[in-house]
Design a protein around this motif. Structure first.
Motif, PDB file in Angstrom:
ATOM      1  N   GLY A  34       2.997  -0.080  -5.154  1.00  0.00           N
ATOM      2  CA  GLY A  34       3.279  -0.804  -3.736  1.00  0.00           C
ATOM      3  C   GLY A  34       3.612   0.074  -2.467  1.00  0.00           C
ATOM      4  N   LYS A  37      -0.817   3.599  -2.246  1.00  0.00           N
ATOM      5  CA  LYS A  37      -1.672   4.340  -2.620  1.00  0.00           C
ATOM      6  C   LYS A  37      -3.131   3.998  -2.282  1.00  0.00           C
ATOM      7  CE  LYS A  37      -0.387   3.449  -6.982  1.00  0.00           C
ATOM      8  NZ  LYS A  37       0.848   2.628  -6.705  1.00  0.00           N
ATOM      9  N   THR A  38      -3.415   2.933  -2.402  1.00  0.00           N
ATOM     10  CA  THR A  38      -4.768   2.492  -2.144  1.00  0.00           C
ATOM     11  C   THR A  38      -5.192   2.564  -0.733  1.00  0.00           C
ATOM     12  OG1 THR A  38      -4.848   0.820  -4.018  1.00  0.00           O
ATOM     13  CG2 THR A  38      -6.525   0.488  -2.620  1.00  0.00           C
ATOM     14  N   THR A  39      -4.332   2.193   0.066  1.00  0.00           N
ATOM     15  CA  THR A  39      -4.538   2.408   1.535  1.00  0.00           C
ATOM     16  C   THR A  39      -4.690   3.867   2.053  1.00  0.00           C
ATOM     17  OG1 THR A  39      -2.934   0.533   1.900  1.00  0.00           O
ATOM     18  CG2 THR A  39      -3.678   1.373   3.601  1.00  0.00           C
ATOM     19  N   ARG A  63      -8.529  -3.108 -10.648  1.00  0.00           N
ATOM     20  CA  ARG A  63      -7.868  -3.891  -9.726  1.00  0.00           C
ATOM     21  C   ARG A  63      -8.894  -4.644  -8.590  1.00  0.00           C
ATOM     22  NH1 ARG A  63      -2.558  -2.227  -9.274  1.00  0.00           N
ATOM     23  NH2 ARG A  63      -2.326  -3.494  -7.632  1.00  0.00           N
ATOM     24  N   LEU A 328       1.696  -0.517  10.348  1.00  0.00           N
ATOM     25  CA  LEU A 328       0.611  -1.005  11.412  1.00  0.00           C
ATOM     26  C   LEU A 328       1.465  -2.501  11.509  1.00  0.00           C
ATOM     27  CD1 LEU A 328      -2.396   0.874  10.274  1.00  0.00           C
ATOM     28  CD2 LEU A 328      -1.140   1.280  12.386  1.00  0.00           C
TER      29      LEU A 328
HETATM   30  N1  LIG Z   1       0.631   1.938   6.969  1.00  0.00           N
HETATM   31  C1  LIG Z   1       0.734   0.494   6.669  1.00  0.00           C
HETATM   32  N2  LIG Z   1       0.946  -0.175   7.683  1.00  0.00           N
HETATM   33  C2  LIG Z   1       0.826  -1.695   7.278  1.00  0.00           C
HETATM   34  N3  LIG Z   1       0.830  -2.200   6.204  1.00  0.00           N
HETATM   35  C3  LIG Z   1       0.645  -1.260   5.085  1.00  0.00           C
HETATM   36  C4  LIG Z   1       0.502  -0.024   5.330  1.00  0.00           C
HETATM   37  N4  LIG Z   1       0.025   0.830   4.267  1.00  0.00           N
HETATM   38  C5  LIG Z   1      -0.169  -0.228   3.181  1.00  0.00           C
HETATM   39  N5  LIG Z   1       0.127  -1.412   3.953  1.00  0.00           N
HETATM   40  C6  LIG Z   1       0.141  -2.636   3.110  1.00  0.00           C
HETATM   41  O1  LIG Z   1       1.137  -2.704   2.171  1.00  0.00           O
HETATM   42  C7  LIG Z   1       0.590  -3.313   0.944  1.00  0.00           C
HETATM   43  C8  LIG Z   1       0.550  -2.426  -0.429  1.00  0.00           C
HETATM   44  O2  LIG Z   1      -0.435  -1.259   0.103  1.00  0.00           O
HETATM   45  P1  LIG Z   1      -1.340  -0.732  -1.183  1.00  0.00           P
HETATM   46  O3  LIG Z   1      -2.093  -1.967  -1.759  1.00  0.00           O
HETATM   47  O4  LIG Z   1      -2.318   0.273  -0.587  1.00  0.00           O
HETATM   48  O5  LIG Z   1      -0.257  -0.090  -2.172  1.00  0.00           O
HETATM   49  P2  LIG Z   1      -0.493   0.174  -3.820  1.00  0.00           P
HETATM   50  O6  LIG Z   1       0.455   1.540  -3.631  1.00  0.00           O
HETATM   51  O7  LIG Z   1      -1.978   0.574  -3.864  1.00  0.00           O
HETATM   52  O8  LIG Z   1      -0.124  -0.694  -4.507  1.00  0.00           O
HETATM   53  P3  LIG Z   1      -0.214  -1.026  -6.219  1.00  0.00           P
HETATM   54  O9  LIG Z   1       0.661  -0.017  -6.739  1.00  0.00           O
HETATM   55  O10 LIG Z   1      -0.044  -2.411  -6.238  1.00  0.00           O
HETATM   56  O11 LIG Z   1      -1.564  -0.571  -6.638  1.00  0.00           O
HETATM   57  C9  LIG Z   1      -0.790  -3.843   1.131  1.00  0.00           C
HETATM   58  O12 LIG Z   1      -0.614  -5.248   1.629  1.00  0.00           O
HETATM   59  C10 LIG Z   1      -1.216  -2.994   2.218  1.00  0.00           C
HETATM   60  O13 LIG Z   1      -2.041  -3.683   3.216  1.00  0.00           O
END
Ligand SMILES: Nc1ncnc2c1ncn2[C@@H]1O[C@H](COP(=O)(O)OP(=O)(O)OP(=O)(O)O)[C@@H](O)[C@H]1O
Ligand SMILES: [Mg+2]
Length: 350
Positions: A34, A37-39, A63, A328
């Motif tokens: 959370g 990572k994906t972003t 996923r 953001l």
């Molecule tokens: N810089 C940012 N500004 C605003 N929102 C963000 C930002 N980075 C990530 N988010 C939001 O935070 C949430 C988690 O991001 P993301 O899915 O990329 O995390 P993750 O580490 O891949 O999660 P998981 O462990 O579930 O795979 C998403 O809703 C994403 O849109």
């Protein structure tokens, strides 16, 4: 297909310095669940494409995070172009997406290495492939990393099934707690298979994972748990001899208060009279409750800033380059992803 915010990317690339990661062909993005990572993996892929590269962005957890991020239809087990980044009317770079699936990877593997085309599909039908990939969790990781390896190496091969070849591969990887074991799974395979093609394949994969062509980046927030996981993850990767890349602080905030004000607020020494005067000036009520509320907010903010500063110091001490991405306001939609990509370019990550 998305083609937004090109101007922003372009202005970032005008001011860009040389990337900190020249020579890296495999960027692995990990971090606590959370944290983004994906972003971050998506933003990095776009930033590399803006630099003119053909990039493969892949995920391994089934996923469909990538297709969601890029507003694209679900990815089959097939490489699909999900973004193009034009420059001066021509295509500068492209991002392809791939959701790697262990069953499909095994079938493909049997076809490629043992020419078991029809037989592999028959095995799949009777559930043997499913069986092989669920019975031993390590087998999944061997197949997933094997596919990543194949995508990275494709460029050096002469002709591979007319598939695209990639300058770089960005992997939206499993979380920090599992990353060293995931990337190092083939070291165990090499121990078991003493000779033969499986041993050679395992050795080649480990050689890539441990080479300067690989960089494992860890996404964190300025919070205790993710920072601790970052530190533990780096130690585990180092022990596994896998190159640690950068630390990316996501959702970073820069507060409105300057340093002396923060210090005064933490010490509970903000001049009350100034608050009252400021409230009067703006025509807002300056009763005791309002002033007290504001002072409490300022104190809490100051405490958080102090804690974040301490966590920043701990991250600095890890001795890796640090990039910072802002939170953001509207979340990470596709337009915002281009903004984050521009930010990474500006800071030298791509
Ligand atoms: N810089 C940012 N500004 C605003 N929102 C963000 C930002 N980075 C990530 N988010 C939001 O935070 C949430 C988690 O991001 P993301 O899915 O990329 O995390 P993750 O580490 O891949 O999660 P998981 O462990 O579930 O795979 C998403 O809703 C994403 O849109
Ligand atoms: Mg994710």
């Amino acid at each position: 297909m998305p083609k937004v915010n090109v101007e922003r990317l372009r202005s970032a690339s005008v001011t860009r310095r040389e990337s900190d990661w020249e020579g890296v062909r495999l960027h692995v993005v990990t971090g606590k669940g959370g944290t983004g990572k994906t972003t971050v993996a998506g933003a990095l892929a776009l930033a590399l494409a803006a630099d003119g590269q053909t990039v493969l962005l892949c995920e391994v957890e089934g996923r469909q995070g990538i297709s969601r991020l890029f507003d694209a239809p679900s990815l089959p087990y097939d490489e699909r172009r999900i973004a193009v980044v034009p420059r001066n009317g021509a295509t500068a770079g492209e991002v392809y997406g791939l959701a790697i699936d262990p069953e499909a990877a095994l079938t493909e593997y049997l076809e490629m290495y043992y020419h078991l085309g029809r037989a592999a599909r028959a095995l799949d039908k009777v559930g043997a492939v499913d069986f092989a990939t669920t019975i031993a969790p390590g087998v999944r990781d061997v197949l997933l990393t094997g596919k990543v390896y194949e995508a990275v190496r494709r460029k050096e091969k002469k002709r591979v099934h007319d598939r695209p070849t990639y300058d770089t591969v960005v992997l939206d990887a499993p979380p920090t707690g599992r990353i060293a074991r995931f990337l190092g799974v083939n070291a165990g395979v090499a121990d078991i298979a003493r000779v033969g093609p499986i041993r050679r394949q395992a050795d080649s994969i480990m050689a890539l994972m441990r080479s300067p062509q690989t960089a494992v980046h860890i996404v964190t927030l300025l919070e205790e748990m993710p920072v601790q996981e970052t530190s533990d993850g780096i130690a585990e990767l180092r022990a596994a001899r896998i190159p640690v890349g950068s630390v990316i602080v996501n959702l970073a905030r820069r507060g409105p208060l300057d340093r002396p004000t923060i210090e005064a607020a933490s010490a509970d020494q903000l001049p009350r009279a100034d608050f009252v005067a400021a409230l009067h000036e703006t025509g807002l009520p300056a009763d005791d409750a309002t002033v007290e509320g504001l002072l409490t907010d300022a104190r809490e903010h100051a405490i958080r800033v102090a804690m974040e500063d301490e966590l920043r110091t701990r991250l600095d001490d890890l001795g890796r380059p640090i990039y910072e991405l802002p939170r953001l306001a509207d979340g990470a939609d596709l337009g915002a992803l281009f903004d984050l990509a521009g930010e990474l370019t500006k800071q030298g990550m791509a």
